[in-house]
Design a protein around this motif. Structure first.
Motif, PDB file in Angstrom:
ATOM      1  N   LEU A  28      -5.214  11.500   7.422  1.00 33.24           N
ATOM      2  CA  LEU A  28      -4.660  10.161   7.218  1.00 33.24           C
ATOM      3  C   LEU A  28      -3.136  10.169   7.259  1.00 33.24           C
ATOM      4  O   LEU A  28      -2.525   9.304   7.875  1.00 33.24           O
ATOM      5  CB  LEU A  28      -5.141   9.598   5.876  1.00 33.24           C
ATOM      6  CG  LEU A  28      -4.647   8.198   5.526  1.00 33.24           C
ATOM      7  CD1 LEU A  28      -5.211   7.195   6.531  1.00 33.24           C
ATOM      8  CD2 LEU A  28      -5.063   7.819   4.133  1.00 33.24           C
ATOM      9  N   THR A  33      -0.263   8.813  12.896  1.00 33.48           N
ATOM     10  CA  THR A  33      -0.788   7.659  12.152  1.00 33.48           C
ATOM     11  C   THR A  33       0.339   6.861  11.518  1.00 33.48           C
ATOM     12  O   THR A  33       0.378   5.629  11.632  1.00 33.48           O
ATOM     13  CB  THR A  33      -1.760   8.136  11.059  1.00 33.48           C
ATOM     14  OG1 THR A  33      -2.795   8.890  11.658  1.00 33.48           O
ATOM     15  CG2 THR A  33      -2.356   6.956  10.323  1.00 33.48           C
ATOM     16  N   SER A  36       2.532   5.154  14.159  1.00 27.21           N
ATOM     17  CA  SER A  36       1.832   4.003  14.734  1.00 27.21           C
ATOM     18  C   SER A  36       1.843   2.816  13.784  1.00 27.21           C
ATOM     19  O   SER A  36       2.081   1.678  14.188  1.00 27.21           O
ATOM     20  CB  SER A  36       0.391   4.371  15.068  1.00 27.21           C
ATOM     21  OG  SER A  36       0.352   5.362  16.035  1.00 27.21           O
TER      22      SER A  36
END
Length: 71
Positions: A28, A33, A36
């Protein structure tokens, strides 16, 4: 508001990278991630989604009648 949220996302990622922790979720909290998510929030802010800077709500000068310098 979205730009502030993007700054918070980038700040959390920077702190977690400097500390060297992944908060128990390595899939995570990774660069792709968080980048983005931060870039999505910035894009939404630049597209005009959410509340941006307040314009025309009492800031600046008001000209009643003729505006100065308009000849």
């Amino acid at each position: 508001m979205l730009a502030i949220a993007a700054a918070v996302v980038f700040g959390i990622y920077l702190l977690s990278d400097l500390i060297g922790t992944d908060f128990g979720a390595p899939d995570l909290i990774n660069f792709s991630t968080m980048a983005s998510l931060g870039l999505l929030l910035l894009a939404l802010y630049l597209a005009g989604v959410g509340r941006g800077p307040a314009t025309g709500t009492g800031s600046g000068r008001r000209f009643y009648g003729r505006r100065p310098g308009r000849g």
